[in-house]
Design an enzyme around this catalytic site. Structure first.
Site, PDB file in Angstrom:
ATOM      1  N   CYS A 189       0.835  -1.210   0.000  1.00 41.36           N
ATOM      2  CA  CYS A 189       0.000   0.000   0.000  1.00 41.36           C
ATOM      3  C   CYS A 189       0.858   1.244   0.000  1.00 41.36           C
ATOM      4  CB  CYS A 189      -0.826   0.125   1.268  1.00 41.36           C
ATOM      5  SG  CYS A 189      -1.791  -1.246   1.733  1.00 41.36           S
ATOM      6  N   GLU A 232       4.377   1.166   1.729  1.00 42.96           N
ATOM      7  CA  GLU A 232       5.632   0.925   2.433  1.00 42.96           C
ATOM      8  C   GLU A 232       6.830   1.185   1.526  1.00 42.96           C
ATOM      9  OE1 GLU A 232       2.897  -1.305   2.803  1.00 42.96           O
ATOM     10  OE2 GLU A 232       2.611   0.087   4.463  1.00 42.96           O
TER      11      GLU A 232
HETATM   12  C1  8X3 Z   1       0.351  -3.213   3.594  1.00 39.11           C
HETATM   13  C2  8X3 Z   1       0.571  -4.640   3.450  1.00 39.11           C
HETATM   14  O1  8X3 Z   1       2.116  -6.552   3.809  1.00 39.11           O
HETATM   15  O2  8X3 Z   1       2.833  -4.495   4.774  1.00 39.11           O
HETATM   16  O3  8X3 Z   1       0.891  -2.602   2.488  1.00 39.11           O
HETATM   17  O4  8X3 Z   1       1.011  -5.614   5.767  1.00 39.11           O
HETATM   18  S1  8X3 Z   1       1.693  -5.342   4.501  1.00 39.11           S
END
Ligand code: 8X3
Length: 808
Positions: free
Chosen positions: A446, A448
């Site tokens: 999302c 990161e």
């Molecule tokens: C959010 C998904 O895999 O980092 O982007 O939890 S995760």
């Protein structure tokens, strides 16, 4: 909404038209061949078993080349397809096969014969062996109560919720450049030379190291073999083809598949095909939450693009057509979650293999190039929510880039999302990265960031329901959904509390207990996963894991930077609720605790006076210092906790506000909250204001986020921020300028992420009523976009409720 679709390149539209309305199908081949192989290899090293299983899949799975496609390869059947990972959550298989076709969130079809294969040949082997079952057994009783229903561990509680049982890794980014530049053969050669040097008498060399390098070789060879099977198929298809143009396309395709990914790519088309094989195979090898992201495509494709353009071998139109072929291929794959929890976390067939553009080069210069702009153009023109385009923004980003980013956002499907170099890079440095790696991060999942080759922590982490901690404070450790069950600590009856401090201390006791259980959960997960999952391909493409000669899922890999997280769910809901209690109950004494609790128990029905008071209380997201100071204090208490305890886990466990669609299921377990939120409705999402509470405009939302962050703690990570604008606010050049200025303000404030929906609320209401008419309507959800009509009614209502700004 508003796409300037370019119909001069009809190829990918044709494919898209055929697949878009098809209900996804479960393809069982991966699970079948994986299981067959795992049955044969019990007792061997896990990474070796995994590689052999991959080889078995590569040798036996059906290979596909679609009629109009320029890129070969898919990992499942025609139309839209999802694949199964029984090693992860195979204990759900029987249940899932029955329930999936009629599930509200993201339904799937399966043929009768495949359902039989799943039930008779796959599920029985995994019963008692899956990771999900092992986790439920391994969690201490106290922690289990917050995680799963103790009487039925198949049911998640959405209180302190683990996420490792529905994905075997968090979002991740491979070093694709390595494959493009050196080919998989370079990795095979390295592994072969290491094997040749092994000490024949050494017990470690002859077991661990030997298995490790053999696994790397087998896995890379499996992918090469799979690629070459496409070459054979392309030649067969070419032989049968009567159209001379298509015949030639198939012959060219065959030549590419014979060459890559084994060898370095020689031109742009080979680079695209090679990258595609790797990203496709990643999906077979591993259930990665949100899928493996695609890294900095405008950077690693650029040398091939530049060379071919200069040689006159390629035009921008060719590039756009190839990209479109890739985007439809991505959209055909559906990230299938068979557990109800995974499904609820990832509504709308969500997967977002982010394509990163822009940002800075390894030496800190602006990185935009001609390809960056082609990605933006493709996003504006091609009517699809793939790829998940992520634009890195920094303080010296060129005006043209900001302008085109803003214009693309205005097209209406929520792309690109923006990630802020001014926040991410210093944090990467603070966590131990070298400057050149910190600059070279790619967007992942999302919102990161990942530094391929440097990061080594793959474990999915805890999502913590903070409004549930508040509910337990209101009801002395109980939750209304669970009746008399004493889940949390007994912190007393709040009606007896005389001061705000007394209340706040009780709340903190619950919150800290939630954090404690989240960390116990994580510690258990960190140690457990390496017994269940291996990842030869991820390992082969990660320098740190290769140097350590350890599978990427190993609990600790020396020399790696381990960036984990824990999730603060319902930030706005919590802060607004605490404001009501502090101000209205204790300071202004406008309502008693008893009145408030009774109103909550009554779901705020017929209580207009109280609701009006609550409506006027301070709110997060309105640039109100009262609310923001509470928000900052909550943030700080979390950061302080992890500063103290994450060291014991040997990792960075950073505070994050990134919900996917899980604020909906998390809300379903929380009864009415003091901020007037009705029972079992969605929590606020990410770092956004509570639904309908950002009446002061989007700049106020930015400032509240800025004011509530603790910039002196390196333990912070992404805050996901959704903003919805009405198209009229953004209209014309003036609107674009406004948006550019808004983005610059966001960048100056060092906020991590932002994404926009430029849509009228009325459009969403109409689409909910008449889904057939709005089949193509794409909306931004939480770090990704999806077709609005694919979402559950609950999530649709939540999107409608998110405020729409008509001013900046
Ligand atoms: C959010 C998904 O895999 O980092 O982007 O939890 S995760």
């Amino acid at each position: 909404a508003g796409k300037k679709v370019n119909f001069s390149r009809p190829r990918a539209y044709g494919i898209l038209q055929e697949i878009i309305t098809k209900k996804p199908i479960i393809d069982v081949e991966r699970a079948k061949y994986f299981t067959e192989s795992m049955m044969e290899t019990e007792g061997e090293a896990l990474i070796l078993r995994w590689a052999k299983a991959m080889r078995h899949v590569a040798e036996n799975c059906t290979v596909y080349i679609d009629d109009k496609q320029l890129i070969a390869g898919r990992v499942g059947c025609e139309g839209r397809y999802g694949i199964l990972y029984p090693e992860l959550d195979g204990d759900f298989l029987d249940l899932a096969i029955e329930a999936l076709p009629s599930r509200v969130e993201s339904p799937f079809e399966i043929s009768d014969s495949d359902a039989k294969i799943v039930i008779n040949d796959i599920a029985p082997y995994w019963k008692g062996k899956t990771y999900h079952e092992a986790l439920a057994n391994a969690l201490p009783k106290e922690t289990l109560r917050y995680t799963f229903d103790p009487s039925d561990p198949m049911k998640s509680r959405f209180i302190v919720n683990e996420t490792s049982s529905f994905r075997s890794s968090i979002q991740w980014v491979h070093d694709y450049e390595k494959v493009l530049q050196k080919g998989l053969k370079s990795i095979i050669e390295l592994a072969e030379s290491k094997l040749a040097e092994l000490d024949p008498m050494s017990p470690v060399d002859q077991t661990d190291r030997k298995s490790f390098y053999e696994a790397i070789i087998i896995d890379c060879q499996a992918i090469i073999h799979w690629a070459k099977r496409h070459a054979v198929l392309a030649r067969e298809k070419a032989a049968a083809e009567s159209d001379p143009q298509r015949k030639q396309e198939l012959i060219d395709m065959a030549e590419r598949c014979e060459w890559v990914p084994e060898n370095p790519a020689r031109d742009f088309r080979e680079a695209v095909q090679s990258q595609w094989f790797i990203q496709m195979w990643s999906r077979v090898e591993q259930k990665t939450g949100t899928i493996i992201s695609n890294g900095r495509m405008d950077q690693y494709f650029y040398p091939y693009y530049q060379k071919d353009i200069e040689a006159g071998k390629l035009t921008d139109d060719d590039v756009l057509e190839l990209f479109e072929c890739m985007w439809v291929g991505m959209a055909q794959f559906i990230d299938l979650y068979i557990s109800p929890t995974g499904g609820a976390f990832n509504e709308g067939y969500a997967h977002w293999e982010a394509v990163t553009i822009g940002g800075q080069t390894k030496d800190g210069r602006d990185a935009t190039n001609d390809l960056t702009y082609l990605f933006l153009q493709s996003k504006r023109e091609f009517p699809l929510h793939y790829p998940d385009l992520a634009a890195r923004i920094h303080s010296r980003a060129p005006e043209r880039y900001l302008f085109e980013v803003a214009e693309t956002i205005k097209e209406g499907s929520g792309f690109p999302k923006l990630i802020n170099d001014e926040e991410v890079i210093p944090l990467n440095l603070a966590k131990g990265a070298k400057l050149e790696d910190a600059y070279d991060y790619a967007v992942s999942g999302c919102s990161e960031s990942r530094m391929p080759n440097v990061e080594t922590y793959t474990s999915p982490c805890a999502y913590i329901n903070f409004p549930a901690a508040l509910e337990m404070t209101m009801y002395n450790g109980k939750m209304r959904l669970h009746g008399d069950e004493q889940i949390g600590l007994q912190t007393g009856d709040p009606r007896e509390f005389k001061t705000w401090d007394e209340f706040y201390n009780a709340y903190m006791t619950q919150q800290m207990s939630f954090l404690k259980h989240a960390f116990i959960q994580q510690h258990t997960i960190n140690n457990l996963r390496q017994n269940h999952f291996a990842w030869p391909l991820g390992t082969a493409l990660n320098d740190t894991a290769m140097k350590a000669e350890l599978d990427l899922h190993t609990t600790h890999i020396p020399g790696g930077i381990d960036l984990g997280y824990f999730e603060l769910m319902g930030y706005g809901t919590l802060v607004d609720s605490l404001c009501v209690i502090k101000k209205l109950v204790f300071e202004d004494k406008k309502i008693s605790m008893d009145t408030l609790i009774k109103a909550m128990e009554n779901n705020f029905e017929k209580n207009d006076v109280l609701c009006k008071l609550i409506e006027n209380a301070p709110k997060f997201g309105t640039n109100d210092p009262y609310a923001d100071s509470i928000a900052k204090e909550i943030d700080r208490t979390c950061l302080e906790f992890t500063r103290k305890y994450s060291k014991q886990l040997g990792i960075h466990l950073d505070l994050r506000l990134v919900p996917f669609t899980s604020h909906v299921p998390f809300g379903k377990v929380v009864s009415a909250t003091p901020n007037g939120r009705k029972q079992f409705t969605p929590l606020s999402d990410g770092a956004s204001a509570s639904q309908g509470c950002d009446a002061k405009g989007p700049t106020a939302v930015l400032v509240s986020n800025y004011n509530s962050k603790n910039y002196d703690y390196r333990e912070r990570a992404s805050r996901l921020l959704n903003i919805k604008f009405s198209p009229v606010t953004m209209a014309g050049e003036e609107g674009t300028e406004k948006l550019v200025n808004f983005i610059k303000t966001w960048c100056d404030l060092k906020l991590w992420h932002i994404q926009f929906n430029v849509l009228n609320q009325s459009t969403l209401v109409a689409a909910k009523k008449d889904p057939e008419k709005y089949k193509g309507l794409i909306v931004r959800i939480a770090g990704y976009s999806a077709y609005f009509t694919d979402l559950s009614p609950d999530l649709q209502d939540d999107l409608i409720a998110r405020a729409e700004h008509t001013t900046v």
